[in-house]
Design a protein around this motif. Structure first.
Motif, PDB file in Angstrom:
ATOM      1  N   VAL A 176       0.894  -1.176  -0.208  1.00 58.92           N
ATOM      2  CA  VAL A 176      -0.268   0.313  -0.115  1.00 58.92           C
ATOM      3  C   VAL A 176       1.222   1.573  -0.562  1.00 58.92           C
ATOM      4  N   ALA A 177       1.935   1.467   0.751  1.00 59.30           N
ATOM      5  CA  ALA A 177       3.086   2.463   0.328  1.00 59.30           C
ATOM      6  C   ALA A 177       3.753   2.661  -0.391  1.00 59.30           C
TER       7      ALA A 177
ATOM      8  N   VAL B 264       1.051   7.285  -6.828  1.00 60.08           N
ATOM      9  CA  VAL B 264       0.732   8.255  -6.631  1.00 60.08           C
ATOM     10  C   VAL B 264       1.484   9.195  -6.366  1.00 60.08           C
ATOM     11  N   SER B 265       1.738   9.034  -5.620  1.00 60.26           N
ATOM     12  CA  SER B 265       2.152  10.738  -5.068  1.00 60.26           C
ATOM     13  C   SER B 265       3.464  11.592  -5.970  1.00 60.26           C
ATOM     14  N   LYS B 266       4.234  11.027  -6.170  1.00 63.94           N
ATOM     15  CA  LYS B 266       5.228  10.332  -8.158  1.00 63.94           C
ATOM     16  C   LYS B 266       4.426  11.339  -8.549  1.00 63.94           C
ATOM     17  N   TYR B 267       3.303  10.784  -9.432  1.00 67.14           N
ATOM     18  CA  TYR B 267       2.897  11.488 -10.340  1.00 67.14           C
ATOM     19  C   TYR B 267       2.200  12.537  -9.967  1.00 67.14           C
ATOM     20  N   LEU B 268       1.605  13.002  -9.651  1.00 71.05           N
ATOM     21  CA  LEU B 268       1.141  14.260  -8.360  1.00 71.05           C
ATOM     22  C   LEU B 268       2.434  15.370  -8.557  1.00 71.05           C
ATOM     23  N   GLU B 269       3.487  14.868  -8.089  1.00 68.34           N
ATOM     24  CA  GLU B 269       4.201  16.180  -7.843  1.00 68.34           C
ATOM     25  C   GLU B 269       5.305  16.371  -9.100  1.00 68.34           C
ATOM     26  N   ASN B 270       4.881  15.699 -10.373  1.00 69.10           N
ATOM     27  CA  ASN B 270       5.581  15.681 -11.432  1.00 69.10           C
ATOM     28  C   ASN B 270       4.210  16.065 -12.473  1.00 69.10           C
ATOM     29  N   LYS B 271       2.877  16.624 -12.616  1.00 68.63           N
ATOM     30  CA  LYS B 271       1.667  16.721 -12.977  1.00 68.63           C
ATOM     31  C   LYS B 271       2.037  16.949 -14.217  1.00 68.63           C
ATOM     32  N   LYS B 272       2.718  17.854 -15.481  1.00 62.22           N
ATOM     33  CA  LYS B 272       2.695  17.975 -17.134  1.00 62.22           C
ATOM     34  C   LYS B 272       3.610  16.537 -16.852  1.00 62.22           C
ATOM     35  N   LEU B 273       4.861  16.297 -16.815  1.00 63.81           N
ATOM     36  CA  LEU B 273       5.456  15.416 -17.190  1.00 63.81           C
ATOM     37  C   LEU B 273       4.483  14.183 -16.793  1.00 63.81           C
ATOM     38  N   SER B 274       3.894  13.892 -15.954  1.00 66.84           N
ATOM     39  CA  SER B 274       2.955  12.403 -15.573  1.00 66.84           C
ATOM     40  C   SER B 274       2.550  12.459 -16.992  1.00 66.84           C
ATOM     41  N   VAL B 275       1.483  13.434 -17.215  1.00 68.88           N
ATOM     42  CA  VAL B 275       0.621  13.197 -18.246  1.00 68.88           C
ATOM     43  C   VAL B 275       1.475  12.925 -20.004  1.00 68.88           C
ATOM     44  N   ILE B 276       2.367  13.856 -19.730  1.00 71.86           N
ATOM     45  CA  ILE B 276       3.079  13.265 -21.312  1.00 71.86           C
ATOM     46  C   ILE B 276       3.547  11.198 -20.829  1.00 71.86           C
TER      47      ILE B 276
ATOM     48  N   ASP C 138     -12.333  13.956  -3.641  1.00 70.48           N
ATOM     49  CA  ASP C 138     -11.145  14.064  -2.557  1.00 70.48           C
ATOM     50  C   ASP C 138      -9.771  12.908  -3.684  1.00 70.48           C
ATOM     51  N   PHE C 139      -9.184  13.566  -2.853  1.00 66.25           N
ATOM     52  CA  PHE C 139      -7.613  12.070  -3.956  1.00 66.25           C
ATOM     53  C   PHE C 139      -7.726  11.395  -2.840  1.00 66.25           C
ATOM     54  N   TYR C 140      -7.622  11.516  -1.747  1.00 57.78           N
ATOM     55  CA  TYR C 140      -7.731   9.948  -1.103  1.00 57.78           C
ATOM     56  C   TYR C 140      -9.181   8.959  -1.159  1.00 57.78           C
TER      57      TYR C 140
ATOM     58  N   ILE D 177      -3.026   5.558   3.937  1.00 57.88           N
ATOM     59  CA  ILE D 177      -3.134   5.855   3.076  1.00 57.88           C
ATOM     60  C   ILE D 177      -2.894   8.238   3.359  1.00 57.88           C
ATOM     61  N   SER D 178      -3.452   7.910   4.012  1.00 59.13           N
ATOM     62  CA  SER D 178      -2.820   9.558   4.832  1.00 59.13           C
ATOM     63  C   SER D 178      -1.943   9.459   6.086  1.00 59.13           C
ATOM     64  N   LYS D 179      -1.245   8.181   5.618  1.00 56.31           N
ATOM     65  CA  LYS D 179       0.081   8.482   6.448  1.00 56.31           C
ATOM     66  C   LYS D 179       1.491   8.313   5.310  1.00 56.31           C
ATOM     67  N   TYR D 180       1.135   7.946   3.540  1.00 55.53           N
ATOM     68  CA  TYR D 180       1.709   7.340   2.802  1.00 55.53           C
ATOM     69  C   TYR D 180       1.520   8.961   1.239  1.00 55.53           C
ATOM     70  N   VAL D 181       0.297   9.033   1.212  1.00 52.21           N
ATOM     71  CA  VAL D 181       0.254   9.859  -0.087  1.00 52.21           C
ATOM     72  C   VAL D 181       0.480  11.302   0.693  1.00 52.21           C
ATOM     73  N   THR D 182       1.300  12.202  -0.169  1.00 50.85           N
ATOM     74  CA  THR D 182       2.164  13.071  -0.216  1.00 50.85           C
ATOM     75  C   THR D 182       2.039  14.317  -0.507  1.00 50.85           C
ATOM     76  N   VAL D 183       0.734  13.857  -1.488  1.00 52.80           N
ATOM     77  CA  VAL D 183       0.496  14.906  -1.772  1.00 52.80           C
ATOM     78  C   VAL D 183      -0.956  14.461  -2.742  1.00 52.80           C
TER      79      VAL D 183
END
Length: 212
Positions: free
Chosen positions: A86-87, A93-105, A175-177, A204-210
């Motif tokens: 789970v972590a 998914v947090s990494k995707y959100l940290e880099n939104k434009k790059l993730s869309v590509i 809500d993303f969570y 999820i609350s602990k490990y979703v960072t963005v």
């Protein structure tokens, strides 16, 4: 410390990521990229022979960053194999959100660009699938017939959940969570991995960072 050449190259990459995510690969010209990076087209060609070379460089960078990141997160200490799965899912998914434009590509603009770019995408995706296959296999109660296929669906689900949320209208998206919770709960149940809803939400609350 970055050299001036590296700074210029990064300016080109950043401009391209922004434009590719907004306009798409084919509708973005080298002049568009050069203008956004505040340089001449001639300067662009000092660093890249073509857009194909540029997109390939971007995928090389994604592959290295994401692979290193997931490996680091997999090596962290967790209370159980279930928590580790789970972590790492939440970190992805947090990494995707940290880099939104790059993730869309990465997640929506890859197929059809060129063979080399597609190969880079599949290299990155295959690495993630192998990582998650290993995590799932370490959970004794996990039930599956084909671990590679199972892990493929699992990784795809994480990407789809993140992408749909990023592309949704901010005024109406959930809500993303909750998106992560529903996605994980469905796939964990399909694998017969029993994690109580309260415990899953805690993870999820602990490990979703963005979240935005």
């Amino acid at each position: 410390m970055r050299t001036k050449n590296e700074e210029k190259r990064q300016e080109i990459v950043n401009a391209a990521i922004s434009l590719f995510s907004e306009k798409g690969y084919y509708k973005t010209s080298i002049k568009d990229i050069s203008d956004k990076a505040h340089m001449s087209s001639g300067t662009f060609y000092l660093y890249y022979k073509s857009k194909d070379d540029l997109i390939l460089d971007i995928y090389h960078e994604v592959h290295e960053i994401l692979g290193k990141y997931l490996n680091e997160k997999m090596e962290m200490s967790y209370s159980s194999p279930e928590e580790r799965l789970v972590a790492v899912s939440c970190f992805l998914v947090s990494k995707y959100l940290e880099n939104k434009k790059l993730s869309v590509i990465l997640l929506t603009r890859t197929i059809g660009i060129n063979r080399h770019a597609e190969n880079e995408y599949y290299n990155t995706f295959s690495k993630s699938v192998a990582n998650f296959a290993g995590l799932i296999q370490k959970i004794p109660e996990a039930d599956y017939m084909d671990i590679r296929l199972t892990a493929t669906f699992y990784v795809q689900a994480m990407g789809v959940a993140a992408t749909k949320w990023m592309l949704a209208d901010p005024s109406t998206r959930p809500d993303f969570y909750e998106v992560v919770f529903m996605t994980l709960r469905y796939h964990l149940r399909a694998l017969t991995i029993e994690i109580p809803d309260t415990k899953l939400r805690e993870y999820i609350s602990k490990y979703v960072t963005v979240t935005e």
